[in-house]
Scaffold this active site. Structure first.
Site, PDB file in Angstrom:
ATOM      1  N   THR A   1       5.370  -4.699  -9.869  1.00  0.00           N
ATOM      2  CA  THR A   1       4.537  -3.790  -9.070  1.00  0.00           C
ATOM      3  C   THR A   1       4.945  -2.326  -9.228  1.00  0.00           C
ATOM      4  OG1 THR A   1       6.003  -4.132  -7.181  1.00  0.00           O
ATOM      5  CG2 THR A   1       4.015  -5.499  -7.299  1.00  0.00           C
ATOM      6  N   ASP A   2       6.230  -2.073  -9.577  1.00  0.00           N
ATOM      7  CA  ASP A   2       6.712  -0.690  -9.561  1.00  0.00           C
ATOM      8  C   ASP A   2       5.897   0.235 -10.453  1.00  0.00           C
ATOM      9  OD1 ASP A   2       8.637  -1.352  -7.753  1.00  0.00           O
ATOM     10  OD2 ASP A   2      10.293  -1.436  -9.185  1.00  0.00           O
TER      11      ASP A   2
ATOM     12  N   THR B   1       8.803  -8.993 -10.485  1.00  0.00           N
ATOM     13  CA  THR B   1       9.324  -9.887  -9.431  1.00  0.00           C
ATOM     14  C   THR B   1       8.658 -11.251  -9.451  1.00  0.00           C
ATOM     15  OG1 THR B   1       9.802  -8.021  -7.993  1.00  0.00           O
ATOM     16  CG2 THR B   1       9.556 -10.119  -6.917  1.00  0.00           C
TER      17      THR B   1
ATOM     18  N   CYS C   1      -0.934  15.550  -2.041  1.00  0.00           N
ATOM     19  CA  CYS C   1      -1.661  14.750  -1.046  1.00  0.00           C
ATOM     20  C   CYS C   1      -2.217  13.505  -1.712  1.00  0.00           C
ATOM     21  CB  CYS C   1      -2.828  15.544  -0.461  1.00  0.00           C
ATOM     22  SG  CYS C   1      -2.315  17.036   0.382  1.00  0.00           S
TER      23      CYS C   1
HETATM   24  N1  ASP Z   1      11.142  -4.003  -9.844  1.00  0.00           N
HETATM   25  C1  ASP Z   1      10.032  -4.941  -9.881  1.00  0.00           C
HETATM   26  C2  ASP Z   1       9.138  -4.554 -11.043  1.00  0.00           C
HETATM   27  O1  ASP Z   1       8.364  -3.652 -10.934  1.00  0.00           O
HETATM   28  C3  ASP Z   1       9.290  -4.901  -8.597  1.00  0.00           C
HETATM   29  C4  ASP Z   1       8.108  -5.854  -8.518  1.00  0.00           C
HETATM   30  O2  ASP Z   1       7.743  -6.537  -9.422  1.00  0.00           O
HETATM   31  O3  ASP Z   1       7.510  -5.897  -7.441  1.00  0.00           O
HETATM   32  O4  ASP Z   1       9.223  -5.165 -12.101  1.00  0.00           O
END
Ligand code: ASP
Length: 346
Positions: free
Chosen positions: A89-90, A13, A278
């Site tokens: 982030t994913d 992103t 958990c």
């Molecule tokens: N779908 C994006 C990725 O992981 C989400 C992100 O970057 O936050 O590339």
């Protein structure tokens, strides 16, 4: 001396722009990204960048790309004081954990970061994440980097990479480290908790292990789960390791067919690893009667590993072609600060 940092841009992103045709977010090139942050010129360090030829959404990450990132670091290792990897982030926690296992004798920082909103968005979290990551990668004491490990920096917090997990798809505060304290915090001061950092690994030169094997299956169990689904998953051909996402401290339902199936897999030489659903706490096989059978069949404990670390550690160790005992011993050992230390006992 001015520090030199290499930025490695993989996509995510942070570098995406809206496609006004279909309204979806798509990666764009790195030059555009730098234009969005003129503040980078004010930093007290110099930097160069390397970009994936085609930046990707991190959902498309694969072990081949982990190797690509590791090789880029290896090739440039002597020319830079630290590395910042821009990543979606994913799956950031997977890539960053994998690199922590693949790289030996690291004595410079590798900081992963990204953002929840694209860099061009008015409310973006990308600028702070990127600028502070570069500053963290530049930190030196007595002409040596302070951080000698792979980390994730996100929303004012610095985590050990193989302890971090993405917990929120909405908030800027997207990562957590449930079983290890934050190793740094960005407030008025940039504070790194030196007592929590990994010590410099050795005086040997950096080495990258590129043998990986992703023949790992993950099975999350739930009450009343369908037998034929479990059988088809566990009977999938070519698998070398299964991670069971068990209940609590590593408990499973005790139907005889399930126990027999797991036992059969272990007898065939498949590594059976027990993790927990958990987020916090750890696996203790044998604590309850519902995990006794796992103890008897010699299942491997992932103790307090995150799921990302549990999977990438298995992928890394499978690539090393270890025999059953050695695999188990290494898996249950603390290799790169990823688990609370346990002495191996058989
Ligand atoms: N779908 C994006 C990725 O992981 C989400 C992100 O970057 O936050 O590339």
């Amino acid at each position: 001396m001015q520090t030199k940092i290499l930025l490695i841009y993989t996509g995510g992103t942070i570098g995406m722009a809206k496609d006004y045709g279909d309204q979806s977010l798509k990666p764009f090139n790195f030059d555009n990204l730098l234009k969005q942050i003129p503040e980078l010129n004010l930093l007290d360090c110099s930097f160069d960048y390397y970009s994936f030829e085609t930046p990707i959404d991190s959902s498309d990450m694969k072990p081949e790309y982990w190797i690509n990132i590791a090789e880029t670091i290896e090739k440039n290792y002597n020319d830079y004081n630290g590395f910042v990897v821009l990543h979606g982030t994913d799956t950031m926690a997977y890539t960053a954990s994998a690199l922590s296992f693949m790289i030996d004798n690291l004595d410079k920082p590798i900081i992963f970061t990204g953002s929840q909103l694209p860099i061009g968005d008015l409310r973006t979290d990308a600028k702070e994440n990127l600028i502070t990551s570069i500053q963290l990668a530049s930190l030196q004491k007595d002409n040596r980097p302070i951080i000698n490990e792979v980390c994730i920096y996100f929303e004012y917090k610095l985590f050990r990479a193989n302890r971090a997990t993405k917990i929120n798809a909405e908030n800027f505060d997207a990562f957590e480290s449930p079983n290890y304290p934050k190793i740094g915090v960005s407030g008025v001061h940039l504070e790194v908790k030196e007592d929590l950092l990994l010590k410099k690994q050795s005086s040997k030169t950096l080495s990258i292990n590129k043998n990986l094997n992703a023949d790992v299956g993950v099975l999350k169990i739930f009450p009343g789960m369908n037998r034929s689904f479990i059988e088809s998953v566990l009977n999938a051909p070519t698998m070398k390791a299964f991670i069971i996402e068990a209940f609590g401290t590593g408990n499973i339902f005790t139907d005889q067919w399930f126990i027999d199936l797991l036992k059969e897999k272990v007898e065939k030489g498949i590594h059976l690893i027990i993790n927990t659903q958990c987020a916090g706490g750890m696996v203790e096989i044998g604590r309850y009667a519902t995990s006794d059978a796992l103890l008897e069949m010699g299942a491997i404990s992932s103790f307090d590993l995150t799921m990302e670390a549990a999977i990438t550690k298995a992928i890394y160790l499978l690539g090393q072609n270890l025999n059953r005992d050695e695999f188990r011993k290494q898996y249950e050992s603390n290799l790169k600060g990823e688990l609370r230390h346990h002495f191996y006992s058989n």
